[in-house]
Design a protein around this motif. Structure first.
Motif, PDB file in Angstrom:
ATOM      1  N   VAL A  87      58.008 -43.532  13.086  1.00 47.19           N
ATOM      2  CA  VAL A  87      57.096 -42.490  13.558  1.00 47.19           C
ATOM      3  C   VAL A  87      57.748 -41.115  13.454  1.00 47.19           C
ATOM      4  CG1 VAL A  87      55.914 -41.573  15.614  1.00 47.19           C
ATOM      5  CG2 VAL A  87      55.775 -44.007  15.070  1.00 47.19           C
ATOM      6  N   GLY A  88      59.004 -41.002  13.873  1.00 44.62           N
ATOM      7  CA  GLY A  88      59.702 -39.723  13.795  1.00 44.62           C
ATOM      8  C   GLY A  88      59.885 -39.251  12.363  1.00 44.62           C
ATOM      9  N   MET A  89      60.267 -40.160  11.478  1.00 49.76           N
ATOM     10  CA  MET A  89      60.472 -39.783  10.077  1.00 49.76           C
ATOM     11  C   MET A  89      59.177 -39.318   9.424  1.00 49.76           C
ATOM     12  SD  MET A  89      63.153 -42.496   8.436  1.00 49.76           S
ATOM     13  CE  MET A  89      64.916 -42.358   8.756  1.00 49.76           C
ATOM     14  N   VAL A  90      58.118 -40.058   9.624  1.00 52.32           N
ATOM     15  CA  VAL A  90      56.833 -39.663   9.037  1.00 52.32           C
ATOM     16  C   VAL A  90      56.364 -38.339   9.635  1.00 52.32           C
ATOM     17  CG1 VAL A  90      54.405 -40.297   8.764  1.00 52.32           C
ATOM     18  CG2 VAL A  90      56.185 -42.035   8.498  1.00 52.32           C
ATOM     19  N   GLY A  91      56.586 -38.162  10.944  1.00 51.11           N
ATOM     20  CA  GLY A  91      56.217 -36.895  11.579  1.00 51.11           C
ATOM     21  C   GLY A  91      56.944 -35.715  10.961  1.00 51.11           C
ATOM     22  N   GLY A  92      58.230 -35.870  10.691  1.00 49.70           N
ATOM     23  CA  GLY A  92      58.993 -34.804  10.059  1.00 49.70           C
ATOM     24  C   GLY A  92      58.459 -34.458   8.679  1.00 49.70           C
ATOM     25  N   ILE A  93      58.120 -35.476   7.909  1.00 41.27           N
ATOM     26  CA  ILE A  93      57.591 -35.252   6.553  1.00 41.27           C
ATOM     27  C   ILE A  93      56.234 -34.559   6.610  1.00 41.27           C
ATOM     28  CG2 ILE A  93      56.731 -36.417   4.483  1.00 41.27           C
ATOM     29  CD1 ILE A  93      58.840 -38.641   5.101  1.00 41.27           C
ATOM     30  N   LEU A  94      55.330 -35.072   7.441  1.00 42.77           N
ATOM     31  CA  LEU A  94      53.986 -34.498   7.520  1.00 42.77           C
ATOM     32  C   LEU A  94      54.025 -33.047   7.981  1.00 42.77           C
ATOM     33  CD1 LEU A  94      51.974 -37.462   9.106  1.00 42.77           C
ATOM     34  CD2 LEU A  94      51.923 -36.688   6.730  1.00 42.77           C
ATOM     35  N   CYS A  95      54.822 -32.767   8.995  1.00 41.14           N
ATOM     36  CA  CYS A  95      54.879 -31.400   9.523  1.00 41.14           C
ATOM     37  C   CYS A  95      55.528 -30.448   8.520  1.00 41.14           C
ATOM     38  CB  CYS A  95      55.633 -31.380  10.854  1.00 41.14           C
ATOM     39  SG  CYS A  95      54.722 -32.144  12.209  1.00 41.14           S
ATOM     40  N   HIS A  96      56.523 -30.925   7.778  1.00 45.07           N
ATOM     41  CA  HIS A  96      57.163 -30.072   6.776  1.00 45.07           C
ATOM     42  C   HIS A  96      56.141 -29.573   5.768  1.00 45.07           C
ATOM     43  CE1 HIS A  96      59.252 -29.261   2.949  1.00 45.07           C
ATOM     44  NE2 HIS A  96      60.217 -28.794   3.723  1.00 45.07           N
ATOM     45  N   TYR A  97      55.354 -30.482   5.235  1.00 41.49           N
ATOM     46  CA  TYR A  97      54.397 -30.089   4.198  1.00 41.49           C
ATOM     47  C   TYR A  97      53.163 -29.413   4.790  1.00 41.49           C
ATOM     48  CZ  TYR A  97      57.372 -32.485   0.913  1.00 41.49           C
ATOM     49  OH  TYR A  97      58.464 -32.845   0.140  1.00 41.49           O
ATOM     50  N   ALA A  98      52.801 -29.753   6.021  1.00 41.18           N
ATOM     51  CA  ALA A  98      51.676 -29.073   6.671  1.00 41.18           C
ATOM     52  C   ALA A  98      52.010 -27.604   6.927  1.00 41.18           C
ATOM     53  CB  ALA A  98      51.326 -29.765   7.982  1.00 41.18           C
ATOM     54  N   ILE A  99      53.216 -27.334   7.398  1.00 47.73           N
ATOM     55  CA  ILE A  99      53.636 -25.953   7.641  1.00 47.73           C
ATOM     56  C   ILE A  99      53.683 -25.172   6.334  1.00 47.73           C
ATOM     57  CG2 ILE A  99      55.598 -24.523   8.341  1.00 47.73           C
ATOM     58  CD1 ILE A  99      56.116 -26.575  10.570  1.00 47.73           C
ATOM     59  N   ALA A 100      54.212 -25.783   5.276  1.00 46.29           N
ATOM     60  CA  ALA A 100      54.255 -25.111   3.970  1.00 46.29           C
ATOM     61  C   ALA A 100      52.848 -24.783   3.494  1.00 46.29           C
ATOM     62  CB  ALA A 100      54.970 -26.008   2.957  1.00 46.29           C
ATOM     63  N   PHE A 101      51.922 -25.698   3.701  1.00 47.69           N
ATOM     64  CA  PHE A 101      50.533 -25.463   3.292  1.00 47.69           C
ATOM     65  C   PHE A 101      49.910 -24.328   4.103  1.00 47.69           C
ATOM     66  CE2 PHE A 101      45.983 -26.224   4.014  1.00 47.69           C
ATOM     67  CZ  PHE A 101      45.514 -26.187   2.706  1.00 47.69           C
TER      68      PHE A 101
END
Length: 426
Positions: A306-320
Motif C-alpha cells: 500500500v505504501g509503495m503504490v501510494g508513493g508511485i501514484l502521488c508522484h505522478y499525480a503531483i507531476a500531472f
C-alpha cells in the motif's frame, strides 16, 4: 525493491490477531489518547514548516498566520457546535446540539464523562489539522480575511457533516459496508477535494511565482519529519485504547511511510536521474496518507504494498497537477492528500483482514467483495460533495469580499503586504 514487493505479495494472505487490550475507560487509555492528541496537534506547526519551506521566503509568515487561523477557527467551531453536530447523535444527516459548547463534558468526573471528553479533544485535533492542510492549495494569493471566512463556513458545512457520515453514525457508515480507521476519507479525501476546489476558485498564481524554488529545504525536512512522528498519534490513537491495536497501527504506519519514500525515490530517479530531500519526505507522507484508513486492519506485507503504490501514484499525480496551467494547487494538497486518501480507501477494500475490522469485513485478498464496493461508494460520494460545497463556499466568499490579494501584493509577498511582518529580518 522488486524483491520487497515479491515478499510482500507472498505474505499478503496472512492475518492474525494478538492484542493485549487495556480495560475500556481506564486511566491508561485516557493518558494515551491525550498523548496522541498532543502528537496530532504538533502536526499543525509541523505543517507550517513543511508548507512554508516549499514557498518563497516572502510567504513564510503568511502561511504561519493562516495555519494559526486554522487552529483558532476550528477549535472554537468544534467546541461551540462542531463536535456536537458530528457525534452527539447518530442521525442520518447530522447530529444534534446536545453537546453545544461542550455541555456536560466538563462537569463531573465519571469514566464515561472522561471517555467522551478525551474523544472530543482527540477529534478536535483531527479537525484542526484537516483545516490547516487545505490552506496549502491556495497559498500566496488569497487574502487572510477571506481565508478566515472560508474556514468558518467550511468547518460547519464540509468537515462536520462528513465526520458525522463516516464516524458519527451517519448514513454512509450506516448503509454501506465500509471502514475508515483514522481518516483516509474524513481527513485526506476531504482535504484533497477541498484543496482542489479552493485552487480552482482562487485561480493560478503568476507564472514566475509558481516556478519559484523552495526557499528552505531544512524547514521542509523538519516539518515533514515532525508530521511523520505526529502520524504515530494520528493513527496510533484512532483505536481509542492503549492496546495492541495502537501498537500495530504505529508500526504499520511507519512501515508504509518508509515504503512510500522508497517508491518515490525510484520514480524520481527514473524521471530526473536524481533524488532529493523534498521528494523523499513527500513520498513518506504519501505512504502515511495511504495507510491511514486501514492502519489497524492490515498486516506488514500489505502495508509495504500500500505504501509503495501510494508513493508511485502521488508522484505522478503531483507531476500531472503541476503541468496544468489553469489549476494551481500550490502545495499539492490534492495530488498528495487527495490521491493517497482515494488509493488508501480503495486499498482498504482490497487488503483489510476480517479478523481485524469491525463486523469482520474482509477485503478482496481474503475473499470479501462487499467492503471494496462500500469503500469506493463512500469515497466517491464524499469527493463529489466536498468539492461541490467547498467550491460554493469559495465562490460565495468571493462575492462577499475581495478574495485575492492585488497583483503587487502577490509579487511582494503577503508577509509584508498583508501582515507587515517579514519572517526574516536578516
Amino acid at each position: 525493491m522488486i524483491a520487497a514487493i515479491a515478499i510482500a505479495l507472498i505474505g499478503l494472505p496472512y492475518c492474525s490477531v494478538t492484542d493485549v487490550a487495556v480495560a475500556p475507560g481506564s486511566s491508561g487509555d485516557f493518558v494515551w489518547i491525550m498523548v496522541c492528541s498532543a502528537l496530532v496537534f504538533m502536526m499543525v506547526p509541523a505543517l507550517a514548516f513543511f508548507y512554508g519551506g516549499m514557498l518563497r521566503k516572502q510567504s513564510m509568515g503568511s502561511i504561519m498566520a493562516q495555519v494559526l487561523a486554522a487552529i483558532v477557527v476550528m477549535s472554537l467551531v468544534w467546541v461551540i457546535c462542531g463536535f456536537s453536530l458530528a457525534f452527539a447523535t447518530d442521525g442520518p444527516v447530522i447530529g444534534s446540539l446536545d453537546y453545544f459548547m461542550f455541555n456536560g463534558l466538563l462537569a463531573g468526573g465519571a469514566p464515561s464523562d472522561s471517555s467522551t471528553l478525551s474523544f472530543a479533544v482527540f477529534q478536535m485535533m483531527f479537525a484542526v489539522i484537516t483545516c490547516a492542510i487545505i490552506i496549502g492549495s491556495c497559498a500566496e494569493r488569497v487574502r487572510f480575511a477571506a481565508i478566515m471566512l472560508i474556514l468558518v463556513l467550511w468547518s460547519v458545512f464540509v468537515y462536520v457533516p462528513v465526520a458525522h457520515w463516516i464516524w458519527g453514525g451517519g448514513f454512509l457508515s450506516a448503509n454501506l459496508p465500509m471502514v475508515d480507521f483514522a481518516g483516509g476519507i474524513v481527513i485526506h479525501i476531504l482535504a484533497g477535494a477541498s484543496g482542489l476546489a479552493l485552487a480552482v476558485v482562487a485561480g493560478p498564481r503568476k507564472a514566475h511565482i509558481r516556478k519559484a524554488r523552495p526557499h528552505n529545504i531544512p524547514f521542509v525536512f523538519i516539518g515533514g519529519m515532525l508530521l511523520w512522528v505526529g502520524w504515530f498519534g494520528f493513527n496510533g490513537g484512532s483505536g481509542l485504547y492503549g492496546d495492541g491495536v495502537a501498537i500495530r497501527a504505529i508500526f504499520i504506519s511507519h512501515l508504509a511511510g518508509a515504503a512510500g519514500a522508497a517508491s518515490w525515490m525510484v520514480c524520481q530517479y527514473i524521471s530526473t536521474g536524481r533524488v532529493n530531500v523534498m521528494g523523499i519526505i513527500t513520498g513518506a507522507i504519501a505512504g502515511l496518507g495511504s495507510i491511514t484508513p486501514m492502519a489497524g486492519y492490515v498486516e506488514a506485507p500489505s502495508a509495504i504494498v500500500v505504501g509503495m503504490v501510494g508513493g508511485i501514484l502521488c508522484h505522478y499525480a503531483i507531476a500531472f497537477m503541476r503541468s496544468r496551467k489553469n489549476v494551481d494547487d500550490a502545495l499539492d494538497v490534492f495530488g498528495l492528500h487527495g490521491i493517497s486518501g482515494i488509493w488508501g480507501s480503495i486499498a482498504t477494500g482490497i487488503f483489510a483482514c476480517g479478523a481485524l475490522t469491525p463486523g469482520g469485513l474482509d477485503g478482496l485478498m481474503y475473499g470479501g467483495t462487499e467492503l471494496i464496493v462500500g469503500q469506493i461508494a463512500a469515497s466517491l460520494f464524499v469527493l463529489v460533495y466536498v468539492f461541490a460545497v467547498t467550491y460554493a463556499i469559495g465562490f460565495l466568499v468571493s462575492k462577499i469580499m475581495v478574495l485575492r490579494v492585488s497583483d503587487n501584493c502577490e509579487v511582494i509577498g503577503q508577509d509584508l503586504a498583508e501582515h507587515g511582518e517579514p519572517a526574516y529580518s536578516m
